[in-house]
Design a protein around this motif. Structure first.
Motif, PDB file in Angstrom:
ATOM      1  N   LYS A  99       0.852  -1.181   0.000  1.00 42.53           N
ATOM      2  CA  LYS A  99       0.000   0.000   0.000  1.00 42.53           C
ATOM      3  C   LYS A  99       0.895   1.241   0.000  1.00 42.53           C
ATOM      4  O   LYS A  99       2.053   1.198   0.414  1.00 42.53           O
ATOM      5  CB  LYS A  99      -0.920   0.020   1.224  1.00 42.53           C
ATOM      6  CG  LYS A  99      -0.194   0.140   2.557  1.00 42.53           C
ATOM      7  CD  LYS A  99      -1.178   0.207   3.710  1.00 42.53           C
ATOM      8  CE  LYS A  99      -0.442   0.367   5.043  1.00 42.53           C
ATOM      9  NZ  LYS A  99      -1.393   0.453   6.178  1.00 42.53           N
ATOM     10  N   ARG A 100       0.350   2.322  -0.461  1.00 35.67           N
ATOM     11  CA  ARG A 100       1.118   3.555  -0.532  1.00 35.67           C
ATOM     12  C   ARG A 100       1.252   4.155   0.866  1.00 35.67           C
ATOM     13  O   ARG A 100       0.282   4.209   1.630  1.00 35.67           O
ATOM     14  CB  ARG A 100       0.478   4.545  -1.486  1.00 35.67           C
ATOM     15  CG  ARG A 100       0.270   3.974  -2.874  1.00 35.67           C
ATOM     16  CD  ARG A 100      -0.040   5.038  -3.896  1.00 35.67           C
ATOM     17  NE  ARG A 100      -0.398   4.445  -5.179  1.00 35.67           N
ATOM     18  CZ  ARG A 100       0.480   3.971  -6.047  1.00 35.67           C
ATOM     19  NH1 ARG A 100       1.774   4.030  -5.767  1.00 35.67           N
ATOM     20  NH2 ARG A 100       0.089   3.431  -7.197  1.00 35.67           N
ATOM     21  N   SER A 101       2.449   4.612   1.156  1.00 35.42           N
ATOM     22  CA  SER A 101       2.699   5.209   2.462  1.00 35.42           C
ATOM     23  C   SER A 101       2.096   6.603   2.520  1.00 35.42           C
ATOM     24  O   SER A 101       1.607   7.141   1.518  1.00 35.42           O
ATOM     25  CB  SER A 101       4.213   5.272   2.724  1.00 35.42           C
ATOM     26  OG  SER A 101       4.873   5.973   1.688  1.00 35.42           O
ATOM     27  N   ALA A 102       2.112   7.185   3.698  1.00 34.73           N
ATOM     28  CA  ALA A 102       1.543   8.518   3.885  1.00 34.73           C
ATOM     29  C   ALA A 102       2.254   9.516   2.987  1.00 34.73           C
ATOM     30  O   ALA A 102       3.474   9.541   2.902  1.00 34.73           O
ATOM     31  CB  ALA A 102       1.661   8.939   5.357  1.00 34.73           C
ATOM     32  N   GLY A 103       1.470  10.349   2.345  1.00 37.64           N
ATOM     33  CA  GLY A 103       2.036  11.328   1.434  1.00 37.64           C
ATOM     34  C   GLY A 103       2.287  10.797   0.043  1.00 37.64           C
ATOM     35  O   GLY A 103       2.704  11.554  -0.846  1.00 37.64           O
ATOM     36  N   GLY A 104       2.034   9.505  -0.182  1.00 40.78           N
ATOM     37  CA  GLY A 104       2.223   8.927  -1.503  1.00 40.78           C
ATOM     38  C   GLY A 104       3.662   8.669  -1.873  1.00 40.78           C
ATOM     39  O   GLY A 104       3.951   8.369  -3.032  1.00 40.78           O
ATOM     40  N   ARG A 105       4.579   8.771  -0.919  1.00 41.52           N
ATOM     41  CA  ARG A 105       5.992   8.530  -1.206  1.00 41.52           C
ATOM     42  C   ARG A 105       6.385   7.135  -0.726  1.00 41.52           C
ATOM     43  O   ARG A 105       6.373   6.848   0.473  1.00 41.52           O
ATOM     44  CB  ARG A 105       6.860   9.585  -0.515  1.00 41.52           C
ATOM     45  CG  ARG A 105       6.586  11.012  -0.983  1.00 41.52           C
ATOM     46  CD  ARG A 105       7.475  11.994  -0.250  1.00 41.52           C
ATOM     47  NE  ARG A 105       7.233  13.363  -0.716  1.00 41.52           N
ATOM     48  CZ  ARG A 105       7.855  14.438  -0.220  1.00 41.52           C
ATOM     49  NH1 ARG A 105       8.768  14.285   0.743  1.00 41.52           N
ATOM     50  NH2 ARG A 105       7.574  15.635  -0.699  1.00 41.52           N
TER      51      ARG A 105
ATOM     52  N   THR B 231       6.181   2.774  -0.762  1.00 39.76           N
ATOM     53  CA  THR B 231       5.138   1.792  -0.481  1.00 39.76           C
ATOM     54  C   THR B 231       5.500   1.014   0.775  1.00 39.76           C
ATOM     55  O   THR B 231       6.665   0.941   1.181  1.00 39.76           O
ATOM     56  CB  THR B 231       4.978   0.818  -1.661  1.00 39.76           C
ATOM     57  OG1 THR B 231       6.230   0.151  -1.906  1.00 39.76           O
ATOM     58  CG2 THR B 231       4.540   1.545  -2.918  1.00 39.76           C
ATOM     59  N   GLU B 232       4.477   0.416   1.403  1.00 35.66           N
ATOM     60  CA  GLU B 232       4.645  -0.394   2.597  1.00 35.66           C
ATOM     61  C   GLU B 232       4.008  -1.760   2.359  1.00 35.66           C
ATOM     62  O   GLU B 232       2.910  -1.854   1.800  1.00 35.66           O
ATOM     63  CB  GLU B 232       3.998   0.281   3.814  1.00 35.66           C
ATOM     64  CG  GLU B 232       4.591   1.645   4.152  1.00 35.66           C
ATOM     65  CD  GLU B 232       3.868   2.295   5.317  1.00 35.66           C
ATOM     66  OE1 GLU B 232       2.907   1.658   5.835  1.00 35.66           O
ATOM     67  OE2 GLU B 232       4.237   3.412   5.709  1.00 35.66           O
TER      68      GLU B 232
ATOM     69  N   GLN C 252       1.897  -4.920   2.826  1.00 39.12           N
ATOM     70  CA  GLN C 252       0.631  -5.117   3.520  1.00 39.12           C
ATOM     71  C   GLN C 252       0.371  -6.590   3.836  1.00 39.12           C
ATOM     72  O   GLN C 252       0.211  -6.959   4.993  1.00 39.12           O
ATOM     73  CB  GLN C 252      -0.520  -4.550   2.674  1.00 39.12           C
ATOM     74  CG  GLN C 252      -1.838  -4.456   3.424  1.00 39.12           C
ATOM     75  CD  GLN C 252      -2.906  -3.742   2.607  1.00 39.12           C
ATOM     76  OE1 GLN C 252      -2.760  -3.571   1.398  1.00 39.12           O
ATOM     77  NE2 GLN C 252      -3.977  -3.326   3.260  1.00 39.12           N
TER      78      GLN C 252
END
Length: 294
Positions: free
Chosen positions: A58-64, A66-67, A69
């Protein structure tokens, strides 16, 4: 899948499907990988290359960035993409645009450069040409009387002409022997347009698109009709991928319905006995009577 090569379809418990973009299917962090697992481009495979699972991010906070899942088992996931050699040799899909991306990039830059050149060409100028006559030569040379009197040389030079374009079309009142020319540039040239058209034509072949789809004036009706038939023929492989994806979705729905009691099969019948077919949307005939006869 045209842009990225592939994307994922996750089967949810409520019967819906969740799509996953290609860049969110990537290898999990090394510390989360179990010993003996083999990952390639976000897909866990076995020794024969069969797909066992998919690492979803999933995309990390701010769209910078990925993490990681979770991992989705292969039986609950469908990777829909362009595969030439089969999943055993090709783990992820490859976009057909990769063969034309360089041409499209060059075209994009050329369009910007051509716009700049057109703007520069609009900076119009005027050039006056005067023919040198014998009278002008006598005027330019000082007379003997002037030299004897010790007088200064007098040159009656014309002041430069100024042109005012603010009132529309301008009329030039020229003297004898004068000529006026408008400085302009033919932009873009015919050769440039022909070359750009050729590059576009070649780039469109990456998607099997005929050039008449881009420029309707490129051919007549019969040529465009023939181009459409050829393109429709090239879509058979693409439709087969669509039909296979929808077939799997239909069988999955049948399994859910029978498990939940929404679909009761006759005795001694299984899901494999249920016949169904997906039909792609057709193209309207030009003259139905003539085409049916043909």
């Amino acid at each position: 899948r045209v842009l990225d090569g592939d994307f994922g379809l996750i089967r949810l418990r409520n019967g819906q499907i969740q799509t996953v973009k290609a860049d969110l299917i990537t290898d999990p962090p090394s510390q989360l990988q179990r010993r003996g697992q083999e990952w390639e481009s976000g897909v866990r495979i076995d020794g024969a290359g069969a797909h066992l699972g998919y690492a979803i991010h999933k995309r990390s906070a701010g769209g910078r960035g990925t993490e990681f899942q979770r991992e989705i088992p292969a039986q609950n996931f469908h990777l829909y993409g362009f595969f030439d050699d089969g999943p055993a040799d090709q783990v992820r899909g490859i976009s057909p645009l990769t063969t034309a991306i360089a041409d499209f990039r060059d075209l994009y830059e050329s369009i910007d450069y051509t716009k700049i050149k057109i703007k520069l060409a609009q900076l119009m100028g005027v050039a006056f040409t005067r023919k040198e006559s014998s009278a002008d030569l006598n005027t330019a040379m000082p007379s003997a009387a002037t030299e004897a009197a010790g007088g200064d040389e007098v040159c009656d030079e014309d002041e430069p002409r100024t042109i005012d374009w603010s009132h529309g079309i301008t009329t030039f009142d020229l003297d004898e022997g004068e000529d006026v020319k408008i400085i302009e540039s033919t932009t873009p040239s015919t050769e440039t347009l022909n070359f750009l058209r050729l590059v576009i034509m070649v780039a469109m072949k990456s998607l099997d698109l005929p050039f008449s789809f881009f420029d309707e004036k490129h051919t007549n009706f019969h040529g465009s009709r023939g181009a459409w038939l050829q393109y429709d023929r090239s879509c058979l492989d693409k439709r087969d991928d669509q039909l296979e994806m929808r077939r799997r979705w239909t069988v999955w729905q049948y399994e859910r319905w029978t498990t939940d009691g929404l679909l009761i099969l006759p005795s001694r019948r299984t899901i494999a006995d249920l016949a169904f077919d997906w039909v792609p949307k057709g193209f309207p005939w030009w003259k139905p009577s003539e085409e049916v006869t043909g």
